[in-house]
Design a protein around this motif. Structure first.
Motif, PDB file in Angstrom:
ATOM      1  N   LEU A 153       2.379   1.809  -3.246  1.00 26.70           N
ATOM      2  CA  LEU A 153       1.383   2.366  -4.367  1.00 26.70           C
ATOM      3  C   LEU A 153       0.798   3.726  -4.155  1.00 26.70           C
ATOM      4  O   LEU A 153       0.578   4.697  -4.924  1.00 26.70           O
ATOM      5  N   GLN A 154       0.811   4.154  -2.813  1.00 26.43           N
ATOM      6  CA  GLN A 154       0.699   5.600  -2.483  1.00 26.43           C
ATOM      7  C   GLN A 154       1.575   6.540  -3.080  1.00 26.43           C
ATOM      8  O   GLN A 154       1.127   7.531  -3.496  1.00 26.43           O
ATOM      9  N   ILE A 156      -4.287  -3.017   6.760  1.00 23.60           N
ATOM     10  CA  ILE A 156      -3.769  -2.823   5.418  1.00 23.60           C
ATOM     11  C   ILE A 156      -4.664  -1.460   4.725  1.00 23.60           C
ATOM     12  O   ILE A 156      -3.965  -0.886   3.812  1.00 23.60           O
ATOM     13  N   PRO A 184      -6.145  -0.311  -7.661  1.00 18.78           N
ATOM     14  CA  PRO A 184      -5.671  -1.390  -6.747  1.00 18.78           C
ATOM     15  C   PRO A 184      -6.917  -2.221  -6.724  1.00 18.78           C
ATOM     16  O   PRO A 184      -7.920  -1.412  -5.885  1.00 18.78           O
ATOM     17  N   TRP A 195      -3.439   2.119   4.424  1.00 20.08           N
ATOM     18  CA  TRP A 195      -2.122   2.462   3.685  1.00 20.08           C
ATOM     19  C   TRP A 195      -2.374   2.322   2.216  1.00 20.08           C
ATOM     20  O   TRP A 195      -1.349   2.899   1.477  1.00 20.08           O
ATOM     21  N   PHE A 196      -3.288   2.090   1.457  1.00 20.33           N
ATOM     22  CA  PHE A 196      -3.569   2.239   0.187  1.00 20.33           C
ATOM     23  C   PHE A 196      -4.174   3.560  -0.212  1.00 20.33           C
ATOM     24  O   PHE A 196      -4.727   4.240   0.758  1.00 20.33           O
ATOM     25  N   PRO A 197      -3.954   3.969  -1.391  1.00 21.71           N
ATOM     26  CA  PRO A 197      -4.324   5.300  -1.729  1.00 21.71           C
ATOM     27  C   PRO A 197      -6.210   5.287  -2.041  1.00 21.71           C
ATOM     28  O   PRO A 197      -6.632   4.381  -2.193  1.00 21.71           O
ATOM     29  N   GLY A 222       0.834  -1.149   0.011  1.00 28.17           N
ATOM     30  CA  GLY A 222      -0.078  -0.039  -0.082  1.00 28.17           C
ATOM     31  C   GLY A 222       0.810   1.285   0.040  1.00 28.17           C
ATOM     32  O   GLY A 222       0.589   1.918  -0.700  1.00 28.17           O
ATOM     33  N   VAL A 223       1.907   1.167   0.981  1.00 29.38           N
ATOM     34  CA  VAL A 223       2.791   2.543   0.745  1.00 29.38           C
ATOM     35  C   VAL A 223       3.325   2.554  -0.406  1.00 29.38           C
ATOM     36  O   VAL A 223       3.200   3.827  -0.928  1.00 29.38           O
TER      37      VAL A 223
END
Lengths: 261, 261, 261
Positions: free
Chosen positions: A25-26, B55, B3, B58-60, A22-23
């Motif tokens: 992809l951010q 999780i 994603p 942490w994703f956009p 996730g980090v």
């Protein structure tokens, strides 16, 4: 779409792998995340170092390779970024690049210290998410290694046991790795073997006192269930059992010797 | 490239994960499929809920998160789509969003009922492939949650045990999760601990009757092989063993108490 | 972005999966690599064949599917490229396409022999990296199968046991697969069952001598812990235990018979 590959000892049941992804992809929405292994034995730096060395050269230059086996997280160990043949490794400085340093051409290596490339809040126990993932994303985005921190003068490397020449003209090595199929990867390389062949036409392989035979080309050169020595895909001497498990066949221990004579 | 992440209890040896990925790519060819875990313990909804919660942030924003731990598949349980901070979860309504509901800001939640977003033929045993995957793909393609079904009035949530204040001024919690490294994640949060520190300067951690010590920062604050209590990367109190396994060290059972006093 | 999917028996702890992915990305930088399973039982071609058959149809036409379960690597077995419904399989010719051949429409199949599509140096033990990965990348890049080698006249296929009609009007099959949840997938298809229903209204399922009951729709049609027979997501008769494991409940062996009567 720069590949960012992941080698970790995180296993597959927790949130750790997902948080790292996730980090990334951010910060680097166009990066291509590639799982290599999350099943490095917990805290086994040598295992991680071996896998890293044998995947890196197959990726295109420009790729970024995360390795996280990090028993010293939150303590005094440093973080490094190293470039080999255009491929960048981001890893704790604890020996994960030992095989890369020995066998690949190092172009540049720095200690990662510039906190502007970390997450705002860095935990004491999960630098994979809070430091390595964002640094890898920034490198994929084009940040040069020189921006991450000062050149690294001295790296922490693991001691690797080299094969030893024997009085009878043979060589003795060790099992350095047992793979998923039970194959024994040894410390004896194709080069060691080629050198031995220059002095000796008839080379036989022994696991401790047990003879395996001469060096063959592939598994099916022996009958099903029989052991076979060959040069494997990592260019190292390996001992396998055709359609079986060499680790079970030979009851391998850390003291097991591989002898060529 | 939105994603779409996958959390399942499908394991890694069957066709289930592959079928889900294929359906997603048929309907949303530009989506980016991200494996989080397929090793949620079979039918363990709490395990899946914990991983999902840790999780998602942490994703956009815009990301889509599939969670499939679904012992009630084909029966009367509903399917939900919920949005937290711009991230959408698609999951059976069986408690998988329990931690998200407790700790994240819910923006919208619907029961997924509009069969036009399902596969034409829906099996009775694999809604991950036939319902959740196509719905996730459609959401990634821009279908609003309001098109999927009516607002969900009441969700099925798991009962979570909160830590209890003790007569002596301490607090008592439980082990809620044991991770891949054998670390014990407890029900006691960093906030609980901060509150306790306001009343008490000297806090010691016990696993049942065994003292671990005061709360440290990281694993290497104790010797190798020794237990350590610290605030982990999920902002919860954790008990680890430096380079070892706390679950083996303490022989943890569901009745194990974690006491701060 | 053509999907290239991976089914292997490589496991998850070695460099093998990573090397295959690196080679693909060097040659087809825009391909989309999709992990299906790396946990095919070592050298179990039937297991790989079953997974391959049940994922392929869910992917979009144009997709490429690698299957590597290859006990005969480096020996005399051939390599094939086969196309079903626009999806291409690259695999050793050792039975991996057995279920595809039986159940899907074959469009074209060739033996892969043109070494210009291999890596320059081909090892004797890792054709997944040195042959299959580059060939798959070239196919994703648009190389037609006819460029890879001559039409394959005769493929190596596994013998599949078909269910047998019984004197009493019933049918008898076998367990062909046990999945991650312990569910028994049988050799009896939904079609076999439909045919039986035409002759017989009241069909009961037995595992050897033990009656499971009539064929239900889903797991929760029986109480938790009880066995249930149903048509599963592969359109085959399956025997499960609701929230439990049928393989443990029935102590399944290769000789276990599944009887409908």
């Amino acid at each position: 779409m720069i590949p960012i590959t992941l080698i970790t000892d995180f296993g597959s049941k927790d949130y750790y792998v997902g948080a790292v992804k996730g980090v990334i992809l951010q910060l680097a929405p166009d990066a291509r995340i590639i799982d290599i292994s999350h099943e490095i034995q917990p805290q086994n730096v040598l295992h991680g170092a071996f896998v890293l060395r044998h995947i890196i050269e197959w990726f295109p230059p420009g790729s970024v390779h995360i390795a996280v086996v990090d028993p010293g997280v939150g303590g005094r160990r440093k973080m490094l970024a190293a470039r080999y043949g255009g491929r960048t490794v981001i890893a704790p400085d604890n020996g994960l690049v030992t095989y890369c340093q020995r066998e690949l051409a190092l172009e540049e290596v720095v200690f990662v210290q510039n906190t502007q490339y970390f997450l705002n809040r860095v935990s004491h126990t999960f630098h994979g998410r809070d430091v390595i993932a964002p640094v890898a994303a920034h490198v994929a985005n084009g940040v040069p290694l020189s921006q991450l921190g000062p050149p690294a003068e001295q790296l922490e490397l693991l001691q690797l046991a080299n094969p030893e020449a024997q009085k009878d003209g043979g060589i003795e090595g060790r099992v350095v790795y047992v793979d998923h199929f039970g194959t024994l990867v040894t410390s004896i390389s194709a080069n060691h073997l080629a050198e031995l062949y220059r002095r000796k036409l008839d080379v036989h392989v022994y696991v401790d006192e047990v003879e395996v035979g001469t060096v063959m080309q592939t598994y099916s050169d022996v009958a099903v269930g029989k052991p076979v020595a060959l040069i494997g895909s990592a260019d190292m001497l390996e001992v396998s059992v055709n359609c079986g498990r060499a680790d079970a066949y030979f009851e391998v221990t850390p003291a097991t010797r591989i002898v060529l004579k």
